[in-house]
Scaffold this motif. Structure first.
Motif, PDB file in Angstrom:
ATOM      1  N   GLY A  48       0.835  -1.197   0.000  1.00  0.00           N
ATOM      2  CA  GLY A  48       0.000   0.000   0.000  1.00  0.00           C
ATOM      3  C   GLY A  48       0.864   1.239   0.000  1.00  0.00           C
ATOM      4  N   MET A  49       0.457   2.201  -0.797  1.00  0.00           N
ATOM      5  CA  MET A  49       1.262   3.407  -0.940  1.00  0.00           C
ATOM      6  C   MET A  49       0.542   4.609  -0.341  1.00  0.00           C
ATOM      7  SD  MET A  49       2.774   2.737  -4.734  1.00  0.00           S
ATOM      8  CE  MET A  49       3.721   4.225  -4.669  1.00  0.00           C
ATOM      9  N   THR A  50      -0.006   4.429   0.837  1.00  0.00           N
ATOM     10  CA  THR A  50      -0.669   5.540   1.511  1.00  0.00           C
ATOM     11  C   THR A  50       0.286   6.156   2.514  1.00  0.00           C
ATOM     12  OG1 THR A  50      -1.566   4.066   3.199  1.00  0.00           O
ATOM     13  CG2 THR A  50      -2.944   4.496   1.290  1.00  0.00           C
ATOM     14  N   ARG A  51       0.227   7.459   2.619  1.00  0.00           N
ATOM     15  CA  ARG A  51       1.046   8.133   3.629  1.00  0.00           C
ATOM     16  C   ARG A  51       0.353   7.989   4.972  1.00  0.00           C
ATOM     17  NH1 ARG A  51       4.094  13.438   1.772  1.00  0.00           N
ATOM     18  NH2 ARG A  51       4.984  12.618  -0.132  1.00  0.00           N
ATOM     19  N   GLY A  52       1.148   7.781   5.980  1.00  0.00           N
ATOM     20  CA  GLY A  52       0.577   7.646   7.307  1.00  0.00           C
ATOM     21  C   GLY A  52       1.569   8.044   8.373  1.00  0.00           C
ATOM     22  N   ALA A  53       1.057   8.158   9.566  1.00  0.00           N
ATOM     23  CA  ALA A  53       1.888   8.519  10.715  1.00  0.00           C
ATOM     24  C   ALA A  53       2.632   7.272  11.201  1.00  0.00           C
ATOM     25  CB  ALA A  53       1.004   9.081  11.823  1.00  0.00           C
ATOM     26  N   PRO A  54       3.662   7.448  12.015  1.00  0.00           N
ATOM     27  CA  PRO A  54       4.319   6.287  12.602  1.00  0.00           C
ATOM     28  C   PRO A  54       3.339   5.525  13.491  1.00  0.00           C
ATOM     29  CG  PRO A  54       5.532   8.308  13.100  1.00  0.00           C
ATOM     30  CD  PRO A  54       4.304   8.695  12.383  1.00  0.00           C
ATOM     31  N   PRO A  55       3.489   4.203  13.572  1.00  0.00           N
ATOM     32  CA  PRO A  55       2.538   3.411  14.354  1.00  0.00           C
ATOM     33  C   PRO A  55       2.802   3.502  15.860  1.00  0.00           C
ATOM     34  CG  PRO A  55       4.140   1.976  13.364  1.00  0.00           C
ATOM     35  CD  PRO A  55       4.440   3.361  12.864  1.00  0.00           C
ATOM     36  N   LEU A  56       2.634   4.668  16.418  1.00  0.00           N
ATOM     37  CA  LEU A  56       2.820   4.874  17.852  1.00  0.00           C
ATOM     38  C   LEU A  56       1.451   4.979  18.526  1.00  0.00           C
ATOM     39  CD1 LEU A  56       5.664   7.532  17.677  1.00  0.00           C
ATOM     40  CD2 LEU A  56       5.886   5.074  18.018  1.00  0.00           C
ATOM     41  N   ILE A  57       1.316   4.315  19.658  1.00  0.00           N
ATOM     42  CA  ILE A  57       0.055   4.338  20.393  1.00  0.00           C
ATOM     43  C   ILE A  57       0.157   5.384  21.491  1.00  0.00           C
ATOM     44  CG2 ILE A  57      -1.538   2.984  21.799  1.00  0.00           C
ATOM     45  CD1 ILE A  57      -0.455   0.494  20.379  1.00  0.00           C
ATOM     46  N   PRO A  58      -0.740   6.367  21.490  1.00  0.00           N
ATOM     47  CA  PRO A  58      -0.686   7.370  22.554  1.00  0.00           C
ATOM     48  C   PRO A  58      -1.059   6.764  23.907  1.00  0.00           C
ATOM     49  CG  PRO A  58      -2.378   7.918  20.926  1.00  0.00           C
ATOM     50  CD  PRO A  58      -1.746   6.639  20.505  1.00  0.00           C
ATOM     51  N   GLU A  59      -0.621   7.416  24.955  1.00  0.00           N
ATOM     52  CA  GLU A  59      -0.907   6.925  26.304  1.00  0.00           C
ATOM     53  C   GLU A  59      -2.403   6.923  26.571  1.00  0.00           C
ATOM     54  OE1 GLU A  59       0.918   7.989  30.367  1.00  0.00           O
ATOM     55  OE2 GLU A  59       2.438   8.428  28.850  1.00  0.00           O
ATOM     56  N   GLY A  60      -2.893   5.827  27.092  1.00  0.00           N
ATOM     57  CA  GLY A  60      -4.301   5.701  27.422  1.00  0.00           C
ATOM     58  C   GLY A  60      -5.165   5.185  26.280  1.00  0.00           C
ATOM     59  N   ALA A  61      -4.606   5.038  25.084  1.00  0.00           N
ATOM     60  CA  ALA A  61      -5.379   4.541  23.944  1.00  0.00           C
ATOM     61  C   ALA A  61      -5.094   3.057  23.746  1.00  0.00           C
ATOM     62  CB  ALA A  61      -5.027   5.319  22.689  1.00  0.00           C
ATOM     63  N   ALA A  62      -6.042   2.361  23.123  1.00  0.00           N
ATOM     64  CA  ALA A  62      -5.876   0.934  22.869  1.00  0.00           C
ATOM     65  C   ALA A  62      -5.261   0.664  21.497  1.00  0.00           C
ATOM     66  CB  ALA A  62      -7.223   0.231  22.969  1.00  0.00           C
ATOM     67  N   ALA A  63      -5.344   1.630  20.613  1.00  0.00           N
ATOM     68  CA  ALA A  63      -4.826   1.458  19.262  1.00  0.00           C
ATOM     69  C   ALA A  63      -4.323   2.810  18.755  1.00  0.00           C
ATOM     70  CB  ALA A  63      -5.924   0.925  18.343  1.00  0.00           C
ATOM     71  N   PRO A  64      -3.503   2.787  17.718  1.00  0.00           N
ATOM     72  CA  PRO A  64      -3.049   4.062  17.142  1.00  0.00           C
ATOM     73  C   PRO A  64      -4.222   4.845  16.559  1.00  0.00           C
ATOM     74  CG  PRO A  64      -1.740   2.228  16.313  1.00  0.00           C
ATOM     75  CD  PRO A  64      -2.865   1.646  17.086  1.00  0.00           C
ATOM     76  N   LEU A  65      -4.104   6.144  16.584  1.00  0.00           N
ATOM     77  CA  LEU A  65      -5.155   7.004  16.066  1.00  0.00           C
ATOM     78  C   LEU A  65      -4.855   7.393  14.626  1.00  0.00           C
ATOM     79  CD1 LEU A  65      -5.445   9.322  19.181  1.00  0.00           C
ATOM     80  CD2 LEU A  65      -6.836   7.326  18.644  1.00  0.00           C
ATOM     81  N   GLY A  66      -5.850   7.366  13.766  1.00  0.00           N
ATOM     82  CA  GLY A  66      -5.701   7.800  12.386  1.00  0.00           C
ATOM     83  C   GLY A  66      -5.042   6.754  11.507  1.00  0.00           C
ATOM     84  N   ILE A  67      -4.640   7.209  10.335  1.00  0.00           N
ATOM     85  CA  ILE A  67      -3.993   6.322   9.374  1.00  0.00           C
ATOM     86  C   ILE A  67      -2.527   6.171   9.758  1.00  0.00           C
ATOM     87  CG2 ILE A  67      -3.366   6.046   6.955  1.00  0.00           C
ATOM     88  CD1 ILE A  67      -5.777   7.739   6.225  1.00  0.00           C
ATOM     89  N   ILE A  68      -2.074   4.912   9.821  1.00  0.00           N
ATOM     90  CA  ILE A  68      -0.685   4.648  10.197  1.00  0.00           C
ATOM     91  C   ILE A  68       0.026   3.920   9.062  1.00  0.00           C
ATOM     92  CG2 ILE A  68      -1.167   4.568  12.658  1.00  0.00           C
ATOM     93  CD1 ILE A  68      -0.946   1.474  12.395  1.00  0.00           C
ATOM     94  N   ALA A  69       1.328   4.029   9.038  1.00  0.00           N
ATOM     95  CA  ALA A  69       2.146   3.304   8.068  1.00  0.00           C
ATOM     96  C   ALA A  69       2.490   1.935   8.653  1.00  0.00           C
ATOM     97  CB  ALA A  69       3.418   4.081   7.773  1.00  0.00           C
ATOM     98  N   ASP A  70       2.350   0.919   7.835  1.00  0.00           N
ATOM     99  CA  ASP A  70       2.651  -0.446   8.283  1.00  0.00           C
ATOM    100  C   ASP A  70       4.175  -0.637   8.305  1.00  0.00           C
ATOM    101  OD1 ASP A  70       2.483  -3.073   8.996  1.00  0.00           O
ATOM    102  OD2 ASP A  70       1.797  -3.788   7.035  1.00  0.00           O
ATOM    103  N   PRO A  71       4.767  -0.953   9.459  1.00  0.00           N
ATOM    104  CA  PRO A  71       6.225  -1.064   9.518  1.00  0.00           C
ATOM    105  C   PRO A  71       6.769  -2.397   9.004  1.00  0.00           C
ATOM    106  CG  PRO A  71       5.307  -1.387  11.689  1.00  0.00           C
ATOM    107  CD  PRO A  71       4.158  -1.023  10.788  1.00  0.00           C
ATOM    108  N   LEU A  72       5.920  -3.417   8.851  1.00  0.00           N
ATOM    109  CA  LEU A  72       6.414  -4.726   8.431  1.00  0.00           C
ATOM    110  C   LEU A  72       7.010  -4.726   7.022  1.00  0.00           C
ATOM    111  CD1 LEU A  72       6.779  -7.684   9.153  1.00  0.00           C
ATOM    112  CD2 LEU A  72       4.514  -8.110   8.207  1.00  0.00           C
ATOM    113  N   PRO A  73       6.341  -4.171   6.009  1.00  0.00           N
ATOM    114  CA  PRO A  73       6.978  -4.144   4.686  1.00  0.00           C
ATOM    115  C   PRO A  73       8.281  -3.352   4.670  1.00  0.00           C
ATOM    116  CG  PRO A  73       4.659  -3.624   4.495  1.00  0.00           C
ATOM    117  CD  PRO A  73       4.984  -3.664   5.946  1.00  0.00           C
ATOM    118  N   GLN A  74       8.339  -2.287   5.454  1.00  0.00           N
ATOM    119  CA  GLN A  74       9.567  -1.501   5.517  1.00  0.00           C
ATOM    120  C   GLN A  74      10.702  -2.328   6.119  1.00  0.00           C
ATOM    121  OE1 GLN A  74       8.594   2.088   7.614  1.00  0.00           O
ATOM    122  NE2 GLN A  74       6.910   2.573   6.218  1.00  0.00           N
TER     123      GLN A  74
END
Length: 115
Positions: A48-74
């Motif tokens: 997938g060639m979508t731009r996204g934020a780093p897959p960081l989970i903010p404190e208190g959240a269960a999942a990342p917010l918004g569109i994230i970049a998948d780190p596995l292909p990288q």
């Protein structure tokens, strides 16, 4: 953009196969390099060639917010680049030694020498 990448990847695979079918061992290694780059681009395009934020989970959240970049292909592509560099370094040393012994880089003439 995805269709353009598909054409570029197809052209790279075709060029790699063409170079690997040549009789010169140097062209064979160049074809292997192009083939590894085409495979890396294929992994990148399929993921997938979508731009996204780093897959960081903010404190208190269960999942990342918004569109994230998948780190596995990288990570797979970075690993493939390192392995391809190691194979290239080995192949260059092997070609240099074979050229010193045989005195030619033509694969057909290397096969026919009895040294």
């Amino acid at each position: 953009m995805e269709s353009l990448m598909a054409y570029v990847i197809g052209i790279l695979f075709a060029a790699a196969i063409y170079m690997m079918l040549r009789r010169s061992i140097v062209k064979l290694v160049i074809g292997l390099i192009i083939l590894s780059n085409a495979a890396n681009l294929l992994i990148f395009a399929v993921s997938g060639m979508t731009r996204g934020a780093p897959p960081l989970i903010p404190e208190g959240a269960a999942a990342p917010l918004g569109i994230i970049a998948d780190p596995l292909p990288q990570a797979l592509i970075l690993t493939a680049i390192v392995i391809a560099f190691g194979v290239l370094a080995f192949a260059v040393v092997l070609i240099h030694r074979a050229y010193e012994v045989v005195g030619n880089d033509d694969l057909d003439q290397m096969k026919d020498t009895d040294t």
